[in-house]
Design a protein around this motif. Structure first.
Motif, short mmCIF file in Angstrom:
data_model
loop_
_atom_site.label_atom_id
_atom_site.label_comp_id
_atom_site.label_asym_id
_atom_site.label_seq_id
_atom_site.Cartn_x
_atom_site.Cartn_y
_atom_site.Cartn_z
N CYS A 18 0.60 -0.95 -0.23
CA CYS A 18 -0.06 -0.18 0.14
C CYS A 18 0.66 1.63 -0.30
N SER A 19 1.87 1.03 0.16
CA SER A 19 3.24 2.48 0.70
C SER A 19 3.34 3.45 -0.39
N SER A 20 3.34 2.29 -1.72
CA SER A 20 3.84 2.65 -3.60
C SER A 20 3.00 3.54 -4.35
N VAL A 21 3.22 4.57 -5.12
CA VAL A 21 2.31 5.05 -5.95
C VAL A 21 3.02 4.15 -6.90
N ASP A 55 -6.16 20.58 0.65
CA ASP A 55 -5.81 19.36 -0.33
C ASP A 55 -5.36 19.75 -1.51
N LYS A 56 -6.77 20.75 -2.07
CA LYS A 56 -5.82 21.06 -3.48
C LYS A 56 -4.80 21.84 -3.34
N LYS A 57 -4.56 23.24 -1.83
CA LYS A 57 -3.40 23.40 -1.86
C LYS A 57 -2.22 22.52 -1.53
N ARG A 58 -2.53 22.06 -1.00
CA ARG A 58 -1.19 21.06 -0.75
C ARG A 58 -1.12 19.78 -2.12
N ILE A 59 -1.86 19.94 -3.26
CA ILE A 59 -1.13 19.41 -4.30
C ILE A 59 -1.11 20.77 -5.08
N ARG A 159 1.98 12.65 1.99
CA ARG A 159 1.75 11.82 0.89
C ARG A 159 1.32 12.50 0.04
N ILE A 160 0.67 13.75 -0.45
CA ILE A 160 0.64 14.23 -1.23
C ILE A 160 1.58 14.80 -2.52
N LYS A 161 2.90 15.04 -1.59
CA LYS A 161 4.19 15.26 -2.19
C LYS A 161 5.10 13.76 -2.81
N GLU A 162 4.75 12.53 -2.61
CA GLU A 162 5.44 12.12 -2.74
C GLU A 162 4.36 11.07 -4.14
N ILE A 167 4.87 11.13 -9.63
CA ILE A 167 4.02 11.44 -11.04
C ILE A 167 5.16 11.85 -12.05
N LEU A 168 5.67 13.64 -11.51
CA LEU A 168 6.61 14.58 -12.01
C LEU A 168 7.68 14.08 -12.41
N GLU A 169 8.34 12.37 -11.47
CA GLU A 169 9.87 12.00 -12.15
C GLU A 169 9.50 11.66 -13.68
N GLN A 170 8.23 11.77 -14.15
CA GLN A 170 8.14 11.50 -15.37
C GLN A 170 8.05 11.53 -16.66
N TYR A 171 8.15 13.60 -16.15
CA TYR A 171 8.41 14.75 -16.89
C TYR A 171 9.25 15.55 -17.00
N PRO A 172 10.13 16.04 -17.79
CA PRO A 172 9.75 15.59 -19.56
C PRO A 172 10.02 14.02 -19.80
N PRO A 173 9.03 13.33 -21.08
CA PRO A 173 9.53 12.20 -21.18
C PRO A 173 10.92 11.91 -22.00
#
Length: 177
Positions: A18-21, A55-59, A159-162, A167-173
């Motif tokens: 459960c701990s991974s994204v 939560d929006k602000k956190r994101i 958790r939100i930072k994770e 996700i953004l590790e994938q950008y730029p492709p």
């Protein structure tokens, strides 16, 4: 006795899983991503996201931090627009221990005291981060992260930072030459 030893091991496996994204990304292969240096948010789409304003602000703060680390700057005249979308669901895991084995007497029989079912329910969410070209309004990149959610306020920021960082590790492709 083996059952008692397997339960903690199983719980460790459940918690570890459960701990991974889990992340996925898709993009327009004809776009030159090195042309983008500035961004802004699509306010109308951010307002539609059905999560708390906190939560929006956190994101958004986490996206700002990740984008700054990649050398992007927020701008009033951006080259790229950023939008987010969220989904929430319940992940159900069932551990079924119906073991069969040799019993007393002749033939095969059911082992006593070893049969039970355990059901675990975990809130799971997905965060989508979309990038659009400002001039063409075309989506150029989409990243998605899925994983368990926490209601613990002390752990939400991390958790939100994770989620955002993964996700953004994938950008730029990484484009093939």
């Amino acid at each position: 006795m083996k059952t008692i030893q397997l339960i903690p091991l199983f719980m460790l496996f459940v918690l570890a899983s459960c701990s991974s994204v889990r992340v996925n990304a898709d993009y327009d292969k004809k776009v030159a991503f090195d042309q983008y240096k500035t961004y802004a948010y699509v306010k109308a789409s951010i307002d539609k996201v059905e999560i708390s304003d906190l939560d929006k602000k956190r994101i958004l703060y986490a996206i700002d931090d990740a984008m700054a680390a990649k050398g992007f700057t927020k701008s009033e005249n951006p080259q790229m627009l950023v939008s987010i979308f969220t989904k929430e669901s319940e992940r159900i895991d069932v551990y079924n221990n119906n073991s069969w084995g040799m019993g007393f007497g002749w033939g095969w029989g059911r082992n006593f005291g070893m049969n039970y079912n355990q059901v675990y329910s975990t809130p799971e969410g997905s965060l989508f981060i979309d990038f659009f070209d400002t001039k063409t309004k075309d989506m150029i990149w989409q990243g998605e992260g899925s994983g368990y959610l926490t209601k613990n306020t002390d752990k939400k920021d991390a958790r939100i930072k994770e989620f955002v960082d993964k996700i953004l590790e994938q950008y730029p492709p990484a484009l093939k030459n």
